[in-house]
Design a protein around this motif. Structure first.
Motif, PDB file in Angstrom:
ATOM      1  N   CYS A  72      -0.001   6.088   4.287  1.00  0.00           N
ATOM      2  CA  CYS A  72      -0.532   7.277   3.617  1.00  0.00           C
ATOM      3  C   CYS A  72      -2.059   7.279   3.645  1.00  0.00           C
ATOM      4  CB  CYS A  72      -0.063   7.325   2.157  1.00  0.00           C
ATOM      5  SG  CYS A  72       1.641   7.818   1.963  1.00  0.00           S
ATOM      6  N   SER A  73      -2.651   6.188   4.065  1.00  0.00           N
ATOM      7  CA  SER A  73      -4.108   6.066   4.086  1.00  0.00           C
ATOM      8  C   SER A  73      -4.504   5.262   5.319  1.00  0.00           C
ATOM      9  CB  SER A  73      -4.601   5.385   2.806  1.00  0.00           C
ATOM     10  OG  SER A  73      -4.027   4.107   2.668  1.00  0.00           O
ATOM     11  N   ASP A  74      -5.758   4.826   5.371  1.00  0.00           N
ATOM     12  CA  ASP A  74      -6.245   4.094   6.541  1.00  0.00           C
ATOM     13  C   ASP A  74      -5.621   2.703   6.649  1.00  0.00           C
ATOM     14  OD1 ASP A  74      -7.858   6.221   7.158  1.00  0.00           O
ATOM     15  OD2 ASP A  74      -9.609   5.419   6.105  1.00  0.00           O
TER      16      ASP A  74
ATOM     17  N   THR B 153       0.857  -1.184   0.000  1.00  0.00           N
ATOM     18  CA  THR B 153       0.000   0.000   0.000  1.00  0.00           C
ATOM     19  C   THR B 153       0.896   1.238   0.000  1.00  0.00           C
ATOM     20  OG1 THR B 153      -0.077  -0.120   2.419  1.00  0.00           O
ATOM     21  CG2 THR B 153      -1.912  -1.116   1.202  1.00  0.00           C
TER      22      THR B 153
END
Length: 243
Positions: A53-55, A21
């Motif tokens: 960088c995200s969930d 990811t």
């Protein structure tokens, strides 16, 4: 000797991370965002800092011990993410490594070594192709600066700072990318400027030497002769006599 280290062992082992990811990594003194499917090789004792960088954040990770030359003397950039052109293949290698590590067969260590050799070959292929995507524009901008300002006090350290790379890695990338070392490029740019000034204009050779970044005329004349085959004065005389 080659082996996969248990997680409770000390930080004297290299770490290899393959992201699945997007993530942010601490590289050259700052946090930078990188896409999914990158590989990062950390040498022992190097600071390791990364975050999602995200969930969601997913990666493959292994800490290992090796005295093999292809590991100890690798040309891979250390601590810098490398985009993987075939992440699925590398993920499968990780799965095989994990399986072999928990088996108790006679050829376990040899199988792990073979898998790591394949992994490092794939990472080297990826790092070579990544020059164009990760560093090419920075290297191109650096080369333009050298060509436009050859008289600047260029050194490998100065140039490496410009592109936020280690001096050794810069020299390797620059030669691979342009077919010439960064310092050779500086010298050629300086001599090219000197030839232009010797042909066009009446500047003193000492002034041309200073303009081209040389601290003394003797060094300038010696390097000019090595590159052109004659002294600056003789070059100017030969060119003007035929004009």
């Amino acid at each position: 000797m080659f082996g996969v280290a248990a997680t409770q062992q000390r930080m004297q082992f290299p770490d290899l991370i393959l992201t699945q990811t997007p993530a942010e990594f601490w590289v050259n003194g700052e946090i930078k965002a990188y896409p999914a499917n990158c590989a990062v090789l950390y040498p022992p004792h190097q600071k390791i800092m990364y975050r999602a960088c995200s969930d969601q954040y997913v990666n493959d990770w292994v800490r290992f011990l090796s005295d093999e030359s292809y590991v100890l003397e690798t040309a891979l950039p250390l601590g810098t993410p490398i985009p993987l052109p075939d992440p699925g293949y590398c993920h499968q290698l990780f799965q095989l490594l994990a399986t072999e590590n928990f088996l108790s067969c006679d050829y376990r260590e040899l199988s792990i070594d073979y898998l790591f050799r394949i992994m490092f070959n794939k990472l080297l292929e990826a790092s070579q192709s990544a020059v164009n995507t990760l560093h090419y524009q920075d290297l191109l901008d650096l080369r333009k600066s050298i060509n436009h300002n050859p008289g600047q006090e260029w050194s490998v350290t100065v140039m490496a700072d410009c592109v936020h790379l280690s001096p050794g890695y810069l020299q390797s990338l620059y030669k691979t990318t342009f077919g010439i070392s960064c310092m050779e490029d500086v010298i050629q740019s300086r001599i090219r400027l000197a030839k232009e000034r010797l042909i066009h204009g009446q500047s003193r050779i000492s002034d041309i030497s200073e303009l081209c970044g040389y601290r003394n005329v003797e060094h300038f004349s010696r390097q000019f002769r090595q590159m052109v085959g004659c002294t600056p004065r003789a070059y100017r005389k030969s060119v003007t006599s035929h004009s």
